[in-house]
Motif scaffolding. Structure first.
Motif, PDB file in Angstrom:
ATOM      1  N   HIS A 209      14.148  32.610 -17.240  1.00  0.00           N
ATOM      2  CA  HIS A 209      15.448  32.158 -17.738  1.00  0.00           C
ATOM      3  C   HIS A 209      15.836  32.909 -19.011  1.00  0.00           C
ATOM      4  O   HIS A 209      14.992  33.208 -19.859  1.00  0.00           O
ATOM      5  N   ARG A 210      17.115  33.129 -19.159  1.00  0.00           N
ATOM      6  CA  ARG A 210      17.650  33.752 -20.373  1.00  0.00           C
ATOM      7  C   ARG A 210      17.993  32.694 -21.406  1.00  0.00           C
ATOM      8  O   ARG A 210      17.527  32.746 -22.540  1.00  0.00           O
ATOM      9  N   ASN A 211      18.803  31.696 -20.988  1.00  0.00           N
ATOM     10  CA  ASN A 211      19.212  30.660 -21.940  1.00  0.00           C
ATOM     11  C   ASN A 211      19.915  29.537 -21.183  1.00  0.00           C
ATOM     12  O   ASN A 211      21.143  29.524 -21.080  1.00  0.00           O
ATOM     13  N   VAL A 212      19.149  28.604 -20.656  1.00  0.00           N
ATOM     14  CA  VAL A 212      19.710  27.482 -19.905  1.00  0.00           C
ATOM     15  C   VAL A 212      20.412  26.522 -20.876  1.00  0.00           C
ATOM     16  O   VAL A 212      19.808  26.050 -21.844  1.00  0.00           O
ATOM     17  N   GLN A 213      21.680  26.229 -20.595  1.00  0.00           N
ATOM     18  CA  GLN A 213      22.498  25.384 -21.489  1.00  0.00           C
ATOM     19  C   GLN A 213      22.889  24.056 -20.862  1.00  0.00           C
ATOM     20  O   GLN A 213      23.512  23.220 -21.513  1.00  0.00           O
ATOM     21  N   GLY A 214      22.568  23.882 -19.577  1.00  0.00           N
ATOM     22  CA  GLY A 214      22.916  22.624 -18.919  1.00  0.00           C
ATOM     23  C   GLY A 214      21.825  22.210 -17.946  1.00  0.00           C
ATOM     24  O   GLY A 214      21.257  23.058 -17.247  1.00  0.00           O
ATOM     25  N   LEU A 215      21.505  20.909 -17.938  1.00  0.00           N
ATOM     26  CA  LEU A 215      20.590  20.322 -16.962  1.00  0.00           C
ATOM     27  C   LEU A 215      21.185  18.993 -16.529  1.00  0.00           C
ATOM     28  O   LEU A 215      21.680  18.229 -17.362  1.00  0.00           O
ATOM     29  N   ALA A 216      21.145  18.710 -15.238  1.00  0.00           N
ATOM     30  CA  ALA A 216      21.691  17.443 -14.739  1.00  0.00           C
ATOM     31  C   ALA A 216      20.916  17.041 -13.494  1.00  0.00           C
ATOM     32  O   ALA A 216      20.357  17.892 -12.799  1.00  0.00           O
ATOM     33  N   ILE A 217      20.921  15.748 -13.220  1.00  0.00           N
ATOM     34  CA  ILE A 217      20.216  15.263 -12.043  1.00  0.00           C
ATOM     35  C   ILE A 217      21.189  14.545 -11.123  1.00  0.00           C
ATOM     36  O   ILE A 217      22.070  13.804 -11.567  1.00  0.00           O
ATOM     37  N   GLY A 218      21.024  14.792  -9.831  1.00  0.00           N
ATOM     38  CA  GLY A 218      21.870  14.175  -8.820  1.00  0.00           C
ATOM     39  C   GLY A 218      21.056  13.257  -7.931  1.00  0.00           C
ATOM     40  O   GLY A 218      19.911  12.912  -8.250  1.00  0.00           O
ATOM     41  N   PRO A 219      21.619  12.839  -6.786  1.00  0.00           N
ATOM     42  CA  PRO A 219      20.908  11.945  -5.876  1.00  0.00           C
ATOM     43  C   PRO A 219      19.599  12.572  -5.398  1.00  0.00           C
ATOM     44  O   PRO A 219      19.476  13.793  -5.312  1.00  0.00           O
ATOM     45  N   ALA A 220      18.646  11.715  -5.115  1.00  0.00           N
ATOM     46  CA  ALA A 220      17.334  12.139  -4.616  1.00  0.00           C
ATOM     47  C   ALA A 220      16.606  13.046  -5.598  1.00  0.00           C
ATOM     48  O   ALA A 220      15.751  13.843  -5.212  1.00  0.00           O
ATOM     49  N   GLY A 221      16.962  12.918  -6.869  1.00  0.00           N
ATOM     50  CA  GLY A 221      16.229  13.650  -7.894  1.00  0.00           C
ATOM     51  C   GLY A 221      16.490  15.144  -7.922  1.00  0.00           C
ATOM     52  O   GLY A 221      15.743  15.895  -8.544  1.00  0.00           O
ATOM     53  N   ARG A 222      17.553  15.581  -7.286  1.00  0.00           N
ATOM     54  CA  ARG A 222      17.875  17.014  -7.282  1.00  0.00           C
ATOM     55  C   ARG A 222      18.382  17.423  -8.662  1.00  0.00           C
ATOM     56  O   ARG A 222      19.304  16.802  -9.198  1.00  0.00           O
ATOM     57  N   VAL A 223      17.796  18.491  -9.201  1.00  0.00           N
ATOM     58  CA  VAL A 223      18.118  18.904 -10.571  1.00  0.00           C
ATOM     59  C   VAL A 223      18.926  20.198 -10.538  1.00  0.00           C
ATOM     60  O   VAL A 223      18.587  21.142  -9.806  1.00  0.00           O
ATOM     61  N   PHE A 224      19.973  20.240 -11.340  1.00  0.00           N
ATOM     62  CA  PHE A 224      20.852  21.411 -11.432  1.00  0.00           C
ATOM     63  C   PHE A 224      20.742  22.021 -12.830  1.00  0.00           C
ATOM     64  O   PHE A 224      20.399  21.336 -13.794  1.00  0.00           O
ATOM     65  N   TYR A 225      21.056  23.320 -12.919  1.00  0.00           N
ATOM     66  CA  TYR A 225      21.044  23.987 -14.219  1.00  0.00           C
ATOM     67  C   TYR A 225      22.284  24.851 -14.359  1.00  0.00           C
ATOM     68  O   TYR A 225      22.878  25.298 -13.369  1.00  0.00           O
ATOM     69  N   SER A 226      22.676  25.106 -15.617  1.00  0.00           N
ATOM     70  CA  SER A 226      23.652  26.153 -15.928  1.00  0.00           C
ATOM     71  C   SER A 226      22.991  27.073 -16.940  1.00  0.00           C
ATOM     72  O   SER A 226      22.162  26.647 -17.745  1.00  0.00           O
ATOM     73  N   GLU A 227      23.347  28.342 -16.878  1.00  0.00           N
ATOM     74  CA  GLU A 227      22.648  29.323 -17.716  1.00  0.00           C
ATOM     75  C   GLU A 227      23.583  30.449 -18.120  1.00  0.00           C
ATOM     76  O   GLU A 227      24.381  30.933 -17.310  1.00  0.00           O
ATOM     77  N   HIS A 228      23.447  30.866 -19.382  1.00  0.00           N
ATOM     78  CA  HIS A 228      24.242  31.989 -19.878  1.00  0.00           C
ATOM     79  C   HIS A 228      23.684  33.304 -19.387  1.00  0.00           C
ATOM     80  O   HIS A 228      22.514  33.610 -19.615  1.00  0.00           O
ATOM     81  N   GLY A 229      24.539  34.121 -18.764  1.00  0.00           N
ATOM     82  CA  GLY A 229      24.192  35.506 -18.487  1.00  0.00           C
ATOM     83  C   GLY A 229      24.526  36.359 -19.699  1.00  0.00           C
ATOM     84  O   GLY A 229      25.010  35.859 -20.716  1.00  0.00           O
ATOM     85  N   PRO A 230      24.265  37.683 -19.601  1.00  0.00           N
ATOM     86  CA  PRO A 230      24.651  38.566 -20.725  1.00  0.00           C
ATOM     87  C   PRO A 230      26.170  38.759 -20.705  1.00  0.00           C
ATOM     88  O   PRO A 230      26.873  37.803 -20.990  1.00  0.00           O
ATOM     89  N   ASN A 231      26.686  39.939 -20.384  1.00  0.00           N
ATOM     90  CA  ASN A 231      28.137  40.091 -20.252  1.00  0.00           C
ATOM     91  C   ASN A 231      28.596  39.884 -18.814  1.00  0.00           C
ATOM     92  O   ASN A 231      29.727  40.159 -18.461  1.00  0.00           O
ATOM     93  N   ASN A 232      27.676  39.387 -17.999  1.00  0.00           N
ATOM     94  CA  ASN A 232      27.957  39.175 -16.580  1.00  0.00           C
ATOM     95  C   ASN A 232      27.057  38.031 -16.104  1.00  0.00           C
ATOM     96  O   ASN A 232      26.036  37.722 -16.729  1.00  0.00           O
ATOM     97  N   ASP A 233      27.446  37.451 -14.990  1.00  0.00           N
ATOM     98  CA  ASP A 233      26.552  36.556 -14.266  1.00  0.00           C
ATOM     99  C   ASP A 233      26.034  35.346 -15.040  1.00  0.00           C
ATOM    100  O   ASP A 233      24.827  35.137 -15.151  1.00  0.00           O
ATOM    101  N   ASP A 234      26.962  34.540 -15.567  1.00  0.00           N
ATOM    102  CA  ASP A 234      26.553  33.165 -15.872  1.00  0.00           C
ATOM    103  C   ASP A 234      26.131  32.526 -14.553  1.00  0.00           C
ATOM    104  O   ASP A 234      26.628  32.907 -13.485  1.00  0.00           O
ATOM    105  N   GLU A 235      25.241  31.551 -14.634  1.00  0.00           N
ATOM    106  CA  GLU A 235      24.704  30.986 -13.399  1.00  0.00           C
ATOM    107  C   GLU A 235      24.833  29.466 -13.359  1.00  0.00           C
ATOM    108  O   GLU A 235      24.749  28.786 -14.384  1.00  0.00           O
ATOM    109  N   PHE A 236      24.987  28.953 -12.128  1.00  0.00           N
ATOM    110  CA  PHE A 236      24.827  27.528 -11.828  1.00  0.00           C
ATOM    111  C   PHE A 236      23.937  27.446 -10.606  1.00  0.00           C
ATOM    112  O   PHE A 236      24.136  28.193  -9.640  1.00  0.00           O
TER     113      PHE A 236
END
Ligand SMILES: [Ca+2]
Ligand SMILES: [Ca+2]
Length: 423
Positions: A209-236
């Motif tokens: 990971h570069r820099n995860v800025q978001g974590l959340a949990i949904g039904p059945a314990g599924r976990v999501f993340y958001s992450e900063h990319g450099p000048n491209n490709d932020d991720e969810f």
């Protein structure tokens, strides 16, 4: 058109901190109301079982807010916080059994011999004195610089705690299995390693990971993340135990020759969505409520640079994205975090005083979105004195304001008109 008017005393000065607008949001009308203004980089928010909002501000304050009254109480000012660039007091997480277990976990940066380090601590809430006390340090000495230091916290259903850490601008560290930086970590509430972590004795839950800025949990314990990319490709995407998320070799999807080889060799998890140009994605939260029906079953995601709130619909069982829509597009500036209240209302943390924004007079603030027509929305609007006003006239009949926003008007007697004309 003849207007139906009512006489109303509007004490505008008292309303300044409680301004409310009616806006289009998520396919319906919603009231957007300032819950608290004049903040300094609100970073993380959580709701307790009594409906109060606990939140951090980056310079080192932990506060609790009653969203029904706007009353805010500062419970702790942390004096050893180092706050510069992206560092400071970051996320917080209430113990899942709070307040029966009166523990709050928070992560912050400090200076040590000229270096920036990060630690995760436990605070105990002392109900009798309504104060927070420093109680324990779960993790210390995480390396940092003024940027790329995470850090989101998220409790899992088994009461273990996830913490994201940044690569502190030392990119290869994200692939070092022995380092805690550039990772999502998992630990017990005393900071020890759960026996079912991927590697014995290691807090590392996911790597690359570069820099995860978001974590959340949904039904059945599924976990999501958001992450900063450099000048491209932020991720969810979706967090999967023990897996590699590719940084620094892989940006976003595995979609060139070098990335493909690394992705195959290291069994890299691709994001569900990637954003170029980057949005500076930030806090995320699962929406499972009925207040905004079109959002039910979506992940809400804020962004700083783009000032967006997005709603992402992920396939129930497959790791694929079904839709991704923009709910708010730079209306209030930089958005750092999102909180879904138990009544389904949505709270946004505005972050225009973080050194990268353009701050207005009332920034930073927490804004609550509630559906028009809901009991909560009506009660709050009545309390704010905005009613359903379409236009506001002085006693001589002169139009002084259209819309429901009465900020800046002197205290006086006004006529609240409900007609359609703007004359
Ligand atoms: Ca990645
Ligand atoms: Ca790529």
């Amino acid at each position: 058109m003849r207007q139906k008017t009512t006489l109303a005393l509007v004490a505008c000065a008292a309303l300044a901190a409680n301004a409310a607008d009616t806006i289009s949001f998520a396919g319906q009308r919603a009231v957007a109301k300032d819950l608290v203004t004049g903040l300094q980089v609100p970073w993380g928010m959580e709701e307790d079982s009594a409906g109060k909002i606990w939140f951090t501000e980056r310079p080192g304050r932990v506060s609790r807010l009653d969203p029904a009254t706007g009353t805010r109480r500062v419970l702790l000012r942390m004096t050893d916080v180092y706050s510069s660039g992206e560092t400071g007091l970051l996320d917080l997480a209430l113990h899942p059994a709070f307040p029966r277990v009166p523990q709050i976990f928070t992560v912050y940066t400090y200076q040590s011999g000229g270096a920036i380090r990060e630690r995760l601590v436990r605070l105990d809430w002392e109900a009798a004195r309504d104060t927070l006390l420093r109680a324990d340090t779960l993790l210390d000495g995480v390396r940092g610089v003024s940027t790329h230091v995470g850090s989101r916290l998220l409790f899992l259903p088994d009461t273990t705690l996830l913490m994201s850490s940044g690569d502190y601008q030392n990119q290869p560290i994200a692939q070092d299995p022995l380092a805690v930086e550039g990772k999502i970590l998992r630990m017990t509430t005393s900071g020890t390693t759960p026996s079912d972590n991927p590697r014995p004795g290691s807090l590392v839950w996911t790597s690359g990971h570069r820099n995860v800025q978001g974590l959340a949990i949904g039904p059945a314990g599924r976990v999501f993340y958001s992450e900063h990319g450099p000048n491209n490709d932020d991720e969810f995407g979706v967090v999967r135990k023990g897996r590699n998320y590719g940084w620094p070799t892989v940006h976003g999807f595995c979609d060139d020759v070098v990335e493909d080889k690394f992705c195959n060799d290291s069994d890299v998890v691709e994001p569900l969505s990637a954003y170029t140009p980057t949005l500076a994605v930030a806090g995320i939260e699962w929406y499972g409520k009925d207040a905004f029906p079109s959002l039910k079953g979506r992940v809400l995601m804020t962004s700083l640079k783009a000032g967006q709130l997005r709603a992402l619909r992920v396939h129930e069982s497959r790791d694929s994205l079904l839709s991704d829509s923009i709910l708010v597009n730079n209306r209030w500036g930089r958005l750092r975090d999102v909180l879904v209240l138990s009544n389904g209302n949505i709270v946004l943390a505005v972050s225009n005083r973080d050194g990268r924004g353009s701050a207005g007079a009332v920034d930073d603030r927490l804004i609550e979105l509630s559906p028009v027509g809901s009991t909560t929305g009506l009660r709050r609007r009545a309390a704010a004195g905005t009613g359903d006003a379409r236009n506001l006239r002085d006693p001589s009949g002169r139009l002084v304001r259209t819309g429901a926003d009465v900020r800046g008007l002197p205290a006086s007697i006004y006529l609240l008109g409900r007609g359609s004309g703007r004359n």
